[in-house]
Scaffold this motif. Structure first.
Motif, short mmCIF file in Angstrom:
data_model
loop_
_atom_site.label_atom_id
_atom_site.label_comp_id
_atom_site.label_asym_id
_atom_site.label_seq_id
_atom_site.Cartn_x
_atom_site.Cartn_y
_atom_site.Cartn_z
N UNK A 251 -8.18 40.53 64.27
CA UNK A 251 -9.57 40.96 64.34
C UNK A 251 -10.44 39.73 64.53
N UNK A 252 -11.71 39.95 64.79
CA UNK A 252 -12.62 38.83 64.90
C UNK A 252 -13.09 38.54 66.30
N UNK A 253 -12.52 39.23 67.33
CA UNK A 253 -13.02 39.07 68.68
C UNK A 253 -12.48 37.90 69.46
N UNK A 254 -11.52 37.16 68.91
CA UNK A 254 -10.99 36.00 69.64
C UNK A 254 -9.62 36.22 70.22
N UNK A 255 -9.20 37.48 70.40
CA UNK A 255 -7.84 37.79 70.86
C UNK A 255 -7.58 37.26 72.27
N UNK A 256 -8.57 37.34 73.15
CA UNK A 256 -8.37 36.85 74.52
C UNK A 256 -8.14 35.34 74.53
N UNK A 257 -8.89 34.62 73.72
CA UNK A 257 -8.69 33.17 73.62
C UNK A 257 -7.31 32.85 73.05
N UNK A 258 -6.87 33.66 72.09
CA UNK A 258 -5.53 33.47 71.52
C UNK A 258 -4.46 33.66 72.59
N UNK A 260 -4.78 33.33 75.85
CA UNK A 260 -4.82 32.23 76.82
C UNK A 260 -4.13 31.00 76.27
N UNK A 261 -4.35 30.72 74.99
CA UNK A 261 -3.72 29.55 74.37
C UNK A 261 -2.20 29.69 74.33
N UNK A 262 -1.72 30.89 74.01
CA UNK A 262 -0.28 31.10 73.94
C UNK A 262 0.37 31.06 75.31
N UNK A 263 -0.30 31.63 76.32
CA UNK A 263 0.29 31.65 77.67
C UNK A 263 0.37 30.27 78.30
N UNK A 264 -0.35 29.30 77.76
CA UNK A 264 -0.25 27.92 78.24
C UNK A 264 1.05 27.26 77.80
N UNK A 265 1.73 27.86 76.85
CA UNK A 265 2.98 27.29 76.34
C UNK A 265 4.15 27.64 77.28
N UNK A 296 5.93 30.94 63.62
CA UNK A 296 5.13 29.75 63.31
C UNK A 296 4.14 29.46 64.44
N UNK A 297 4.59 29.60 65.69
CA UNK A 297 3.73 29.31 66.84
C UNK A 297 2.52 30.24 66.85
N UNK A 298 2.77 31.54 66.64
CA UNK A 298 1.67 32.50 66.66
C UNK A 298 0.72 32.27 65.49
N UNK A 299 1.28 31.99 64.31
CA UNK A 299 0.45 31.74 63.14
C UNK A 299 -0.44 30.53 63.32
N UNK A 300 0.11 29.45 63.86
CA UNK A 300 -0.68 28.24 64.07
C UNK A 300 -1.75 28.44 65.15
N UNK A 301 -1.39 29.20 66.22
CA UNK A 301 -2.36 29.45 67.29
C UNK A 301 -3.53 30.29 66.77
N UNK A 302 -3.22 31.26 65.90
CA UNK A 302 -4.28 32.08 65.32
C UNK A 302 -5.16 31.26 64.39
N UNK A 303 -4.54 30.37 63.60
CA UNK A 303 -5.30 29.56 62.66
C UNK A 303 -6.18 28.55 63.39
N UNK A 304 -5.74 28.11 64.57
CA UNK A 304 -6.51 27.11 65.31
C UNK A 304 -7.77 27.70 65.92
#
Length: 337
Positions: A251-258, A260-265, A296-304
């Motif tokens: 939640x929080x409205x930042x899913x699209x940014x999340x 994009x960050x993951x697809x760069x990996x 771990x990757x998803x958790x860290x990307x969400x926390x960032x």
């Protein structure tokens, strides 16, 4: 022994660019198949998977002698399909389903009698064969009813009966459960299993991955006119180097940014976003990664990303659909590179 063999089969079409009546008219060639190789054993149930426009329909049309390949060789039960199309047609059955291909004003029995005449089945054999198929496909009670009164599932069973009239060695099933309700689709799958157990060679095309995994002995994935992977479901997973799938509710409205960050990996195949009530579901397909590392990757990307709050995280093993998506995505990435 092989029932279906395709060796370096290519098929090109002329495509007109611009108006056909103007000076800027240009004709370009489009290669629908670009060197397809297939080898299907006798008695095997083989699945052909691929996105729309990948070359499945062209492949089926060539295997059913409706199209001649631009180049390459096609053998069906040892017969060259280009040089001996009439002999090949007497040994194959094609079930494409849908509302076309049957005469609504005729009864089920009259439809089968009509097609039996086209197949040149002797009158003395017709009645016996039609009775067998009506019984096999649970249509005996409705054999004298007009097809226009049939449900879609009943029409599909009649399509199968039509394709089996001449007792073919090889059967092509082109999306046989498309548009059917779950009960009718299950009935059709049971029929397909019985046909396989009777020794028929079957080539199945479908967009339902669970159906392909449930029915098929082996599978091939076609993309861009080429076979990009072939084997069992386990083989496809190894070829795709498919890793775990993570489903994260945020939640929080930042899913699209999340996403994009993951697809760069490099170890992420793709990231899919689905809106839910008051939150969003993010599905991440990994390649060559452990479940612990993927979490771990998803958790860290969400926390960032301070705009995202991670509500729930679940992991699962890759399904055939995940393997298929990974293979097609990897193939397209290579083509565009």
């Amino acid at each position: 022994m092989s029932a279906i063999v395709m060796r370096d089969v290519r098929r090109a079409f002329d495509v007109v660019k611009g108006s056909a009546w103007r000076m800027n008219r240009r004709v370009q060639q489009f290669e629908a198949l670009r060197g397809v190789n297939l080898d299907v054993s006798k008695g095997e149930l083989f699945g052909l998977l691929g996105p729309n426009g990948a070359g499945k329909t062209t492949t089926i049309k060539i295997l059913t002698t409706l199209l001649v390949p631009t180049s390459g060789e096609v053998y069906l039960n040892g017969l060259d399909s280009v040089r001996n199309p009439d002999q090949v047609r007497s040994r194959i059955g094609y079930v494409f389903g849908g509302d076309k291909g049957l005469y609504d004003r005729l009864s089920a029995r009259d439809n089968l009698r009509y097609f039996a005449n086209l197949y040149r089945i002797a009158p003395g054999q017709q009645r016996r064969r039609i009775n067998e198929l009506l019984e096999m496909l649970s249509l005996t009670d409705r054999q004298n009813d007009r097809v226009e009164t049939f449900s879609r599932g009943m029409k599909q069973r009649l399509h199968i009966a039509r394709g089996l009239l001449h007792d073919p060695d090889i059967i092509y099933l082109d999306e046989p459960t498309n548009g059917l309700d779950p009960l009718a689709a299950r009935d059709v799958r049971d029929i397909v299993r019985r046909l396989k157990h009777s020794g028929k060679t079957i080539l199945l095309t479908t967009h339902y991955m669970f159906e392909a995994e449930d029915l098929c002995d082996r599978l091939a994935v076609i993309e861009g006119g080429r076979i990009i992977a072939e084997g069992t479901s386990k083989d496809l997973g190894a070829l795709a180097n498919a890793g775990p799938v993570v489903r994260a509710e945020v939640s929080g409205g930042g899913a699209q940014a999340l996403c994009r960050a993951l697809e760069d990996r490099a170890d992420v195949v793709n990231c899919h976003l689905e809106p839910l009530s008051g939150r969003e579901l993010v599905t991440i397909r990994f390649a060559a990664q452990t479940e612990v590392e993927a979490s771990r990757v998803v958790g860290e990307a969400a926390a960032a990303d301070t705009g995202v709050k991670l509500l729930d995280l679940q992991l699962r093993e890759p399904t055939l659909e995940d393997k298929y998506v990974t293979l097609v995505s990897q193939s397209r990435d290579k083509e565009s590179a």
